[in-house]
Design a protein around this motif. Structure first.
Motif, PDB file in Angstrom:
ATOM      1  N   LEU A 125      35.347  25.865  -3.785  1.00  0.00           N
ATOM      2  CA  LEU A 125      35.185  25.205  -5.083  1.00  0.00           C
ATOM      3  C   LEU A 125      36.083  25.833  -6.138  1.00  0.00           C
ATOM      4  N   LYS A 126      36.221  27.145  -6.122  1.00  0.00           N
ATOM      5  CA  LYS A 126      37.007  27.810  -7.162  1.00  0.00           C
ATOM      6  C   LYS A 126      38.486  27.421  -7.144  1.00  0.00           C
ATOM      7  N   GLU A 127      38.970  26.870  -6.051  1.00  0.00           N
ATOM      8  CA  GLU A 127      40.363  26.412  -6.000  1.00  0.00           C
ATOM      9  C   GLU A 127      40.598  25.221  -6.925  1.00  0.00           C
ATOM     10  N   GLY A 128      39.535  24.534  -7.282  1.00  0.00           N
ATOM     11  CA  GLY A 128      39.647  23.419  -8.224  1.00  0.00           C
ATOM     12  C   GLY A 128      40.114  23.853  -9.604  1.00  0.00           C
ATOM     13  N   LEU A 129      39.991  25.136  -9.902  1.00  0.00           N
ATOM     14  CA  LEU A 129      40.467  25.647 -11.193  1.00  0.00           C
ATOM     15  C   LEU A 129      41.983  25.561 -11.316  1.00  0.00           C
ATOM     16  N   ASN A 130      42.660  25.431 -10.194  1.00  0.00           N
ATOM     17  CA  ASN A 130      44.124  25.356 -10.201  1.00  0.00           C
ATOM     18  C   ASN A 130      44.643  23.944  -9.952  1.00  0.00           C
ATOM     19  N   ASP A 131      43.754  22.952  -9.972  1.00  0.00           N
ATOM     20  CA  ASP A 131      44.191  21.586  -9.703  1.00  0.00           C
ATOM     21  C   ASP A 131      45.139  21.111 -10.799  1.00  0.00           C
ATOM     22  N   LYS A 132      46.057  20.233 -10.419  1.00  0.00           N
ATOM     23  CA  LYS A 132      47.046  19.743 -11.375  1.00  0.00           C
ATOM     24  C   LYS A 132      46.447  18.783 -12.399  1.00  0.00           C
ATOM     25  N   PHE A 133      45.304  18.191 -12.072  1.00  0.00           N
ATOM     26  CA  PHE A 133      44.697  17.218 -12.970  1.00  0.00           C
ATOM     27  C   PHE A 133      43.593  17.888 -13.789  1.00  0.00           C
ATOM     28  N   PHE A 134      43.699  17.793 -15.112  1.00  0.00           N
ATOM     29  CA  PHE A 134      42.795  18.519 -16.000  1.00  0.00           C
ATOM     30  C   PHE A 134      41.333  18.135 -15.813  1.00  0.00           C
ATOM     31  N   LYS A 135      41.042  16.887 -15.483  1.00  0.00           N
ATOM     32  CA  LYS A 135      39.642  16.489 -15.323  1.00  0.00           C
ATOM     33  C   LYS A 135      38.997  17.197 -14.137  1.00  0.00           C
ATOM     34  N   LEU A 136      39.769  17.490 -13.121  1.00  0.00           N
ATOM     35  CA  LEU A 136      39.215  18.239 -11.986  1.00  0.00           C
ATOM     36  C   LEU A 136      39.038  19.715 -12.341  1.00  0.00           C
ATOM     37  N   ARG A 137      39.916  20.247 -13.193  1.00  0.00           N
ATOM     38  CA  ARG A 137      39.715  21.631 -13.656  1.00  0.00           C
ATOM     39  C   ARG A 137      38.429  21.708 -14.482  1.00  0.00           C
ATOM     40  N   ILE A 138      38.228  20.735 -15.356  1.00  0.00           N
ATOM     41  CA  ILE A 138      37.017  20.711 -16.191  1.00  0.00           C
ATOM     42  C   ILE A 138      35.774  20.560 -15.310  1.00  0.00           C
ATOM     43  N   SER A 139      35.823  19.629 -14.384  1.00  0.00           N
ATOM     44  CA  SER A 139      34.690  19.401 -13.481  1.00  0.00           C
ATOM     45  C   SER A 139      34.371  20.670 -12.692  1.00  0.00           C
ATOM     46  N   THR A 140      35.396  21.358 -12.240  1.00  0.00           N
ATOM     47  CA  THR A 140      35.193  22.600 -11.485  1.00  0.00           C
ATOM     48  C   THR A 140      34.531  23.657 -12.361  1.00  0.00           C
ATOM     49  N   ILE A 141      34.999  23.796 -13.598  1.00  0.00           N
ATOM     50  CA  ILE A 141      34.400  24.770 -14.525  1.00  0.00           C
ATOM     51  C   ILE A 141      32.918  24.454 -14.714  1.00  0.00           C
ATOM     52  N   GLN A 142      32.601  23.186 -14.918  1.00  0.00           N
ATOM     53  CA  GLN A 142      31.203  22.792 -15.119  1.00  0.00           C
ATOM     54  C   GLN A 142      30.365  23.065 -13.878  1.00  0.00           C
ATOM     55  N   LYS A 143      30.913  22.787 -12.709  1.00  0.00           N
ATOM     56  CA  LYS A 143      30.180  23.032 -11.465  1.00  0.00           C
ATOM     57  C   LYS A 143      29.985  24.535 -11.237  1.00  0.00           C
ATOM     58  N   LEU A 144      30.988  25.319 -11.577  1.00  0.00           N
ATOM     59  CA  LEU A 144      30.897  26.771 -11.388  1.00  0.00           C
ATOM     60  C   LEU A 144      29.851  27.397 -12.317  1.00  0.00           C
ATOM     61  N   SER A 145      29.632  26.794 -13.479  1.00  0.00           N
ATOM     62  CA  SER A 145      28.679  27.387 -14.426  1.00  0.00           C
ATOM     63  C   SER A 145      27.255  27.414 -13.888  1.00  0.00           C
ATOM     64  N   SER A 146      26.964  26.557 -12.928  1.00  0.00           N
ATOM     65  CA  SER A 146      25.620  26.573 -12.325  1.00  0.00           C
ATOM     66  C   SER A 146      25.676  27.011 -10.862  1.00  0.00           C
ATOM     67  N   SER A 147      26.724  27.706 -10.513  1.00  0.00           N
ATOM     68  CA  SER A 147      26.936  28.146  -9.138  1.00  0.00           C
ATOM     69  C   SER A 147      26.784  29.662  -9.032  1.00  0.00           C
ATOM     70  N   SER A 148      26.531  30.125  -7.843  1.00  0.00           N
ATOM     71  CA  SER A 148      26.469  31.572  -7.623  1.00  0.00           C
ATOM     72  C   SER A 148      27.862  32.197  -7.734  1.00  0.00           C
ATOM     73  N   LEU A 149      28.891  31.376  -7.768  1.00  0.00           N
ATOM     74  CA  LEU A 149      30.271  31.872  -7.877  1.00  0.00           C
ATOM     75  C   LEU A 149      30.672  32.195  -9.310  1.00  0.00           C
ATOM     76  N   LYS A 150      29.814  31.885 -10.286  1.00  0.00           N
ATOM     77  CA  LYS A 150      30.197  32.029 -11.687  1.00  0.00           C
ATOM     78  C   LYS A 150      30.530  33.454 -12.107  1.00  0.00           C
ATOM     79  N   SER A 151      30.036  34.437 -11.388  1.00  0.00           N
ATOM     80  CA  SER A 151      30.350  35.820 -11.755  1.00  0.00           C
ATOM     81  C   SER A 151      31.411  36.440 -10.836  1.00  0.00           C
ATOM     82  N   ASP A 152      31.973  35.632  -9.946  1.00  0.00           N
ATOM     83  CA  ASP A 152      33.054  36.078  -9.061  1.00  0.00           C
ATOM     84  C   ASP A 152      34.257  36.478  -9.927  1.00  0.00           C
ATOM     85  N   GLU A 153      34.817  37.639  -9.667  1.00  0.00           N
ATOM     86  CA  GLU A 153      35.913  38.162 -10.493  1.00  0.00           C
ATOM     87  C   GLU A 153      37.126  37.237 -10.517  1.00  0.00           C
TER      88      GLU A 153
END
Length: 177
Positions: free
Chosen positions: A45-73
């Motif tokens: 999921l964190k690879e979505g932060l590097n997607d070329k399309f901004f809406k997928l970067r935003i969606s990934t950020i939102q999904k990560l905020s409720s994920s166990s990955l949110k504190s991953d360095e």
């Protein structure tokens, strides 16, 4: 009444979604893979932060905020980079909002820089971050930015003035509504 035109059932494996993410050229292919990764808490999921399309970067950020990955360095580093450098203002604002939720004081310099951004969404997110870090100074910040506060910045300024304002702020608050 809604009419159901079609019902889609996927029987893809995790490997299928991994390939779809890696080789998918279309927005919906990548979005579908990211949705699967989020639902199943898969670190891809964190690879979505590097997607070329901004809406997928935003969606990934939102999904990560409720994920166990949110504190991953690596997640925090990528989101910090988006907050500082992304060309899309909505993605930048989403990243700043993510950092605000962390409550970490190390992001204050990012907020201080972003509050002067020409985008009200970015400035509003930064204002929220600064106000959360220093509740006492939030009133003075609200007064400073109230002259040209619209959009997300205006929302944050008015919230602060309503909760911490003085009698002389009544005219501004009344005019805003």
């Amino acid at each position: 009444d809604k009419i159901l035109l079609a019902e889609k059932t996927d029987n893809k494996s995790e490997e299928n979604y991994q390939a779809q993410w890696k080789y998918g050229k279309h927005y919906l292919d990548r979005k579908e893979a990211l949705d699967y990764f989020a639902k199943n808490n898969i670190s891809t999921l964190k690879e979505g932060l590097n997607d070329k399309f901004f809406k997928l970067r935003i969606s990934t950020i939102q999904k990560l905020s409720s994920s166990s990955l949110k504190s991953d360095e690596s997640v925090l580093t990528s989101i910090e980079n988006i907050a500082k450098n992304d060309n899309n203002r909505k993605a930048k604002a989403a990243a700043i909002n993510f950092l605000v939720k962390s409550g970490d004081k190390k992001y204050i310099p990012i907020f201080q820089t972003a509050i002067n951004d020409s985008s009200y969404a970015v400035a509003g997110a930064a204002f929220k971050g600064l106000a959360a870090q220093d509740a006492e100074a939030s009133y003075e910040l609200a007064k400073k930015y109230s002259n040209d506060a619209k959009g997300a910045l205006g929302d944050e300024v008015i919230k602060t003035l309503i909760s911490k304002g003085k009698e002389e702020d009544f005219e501004y608050i009344a005019r805003t509504f």
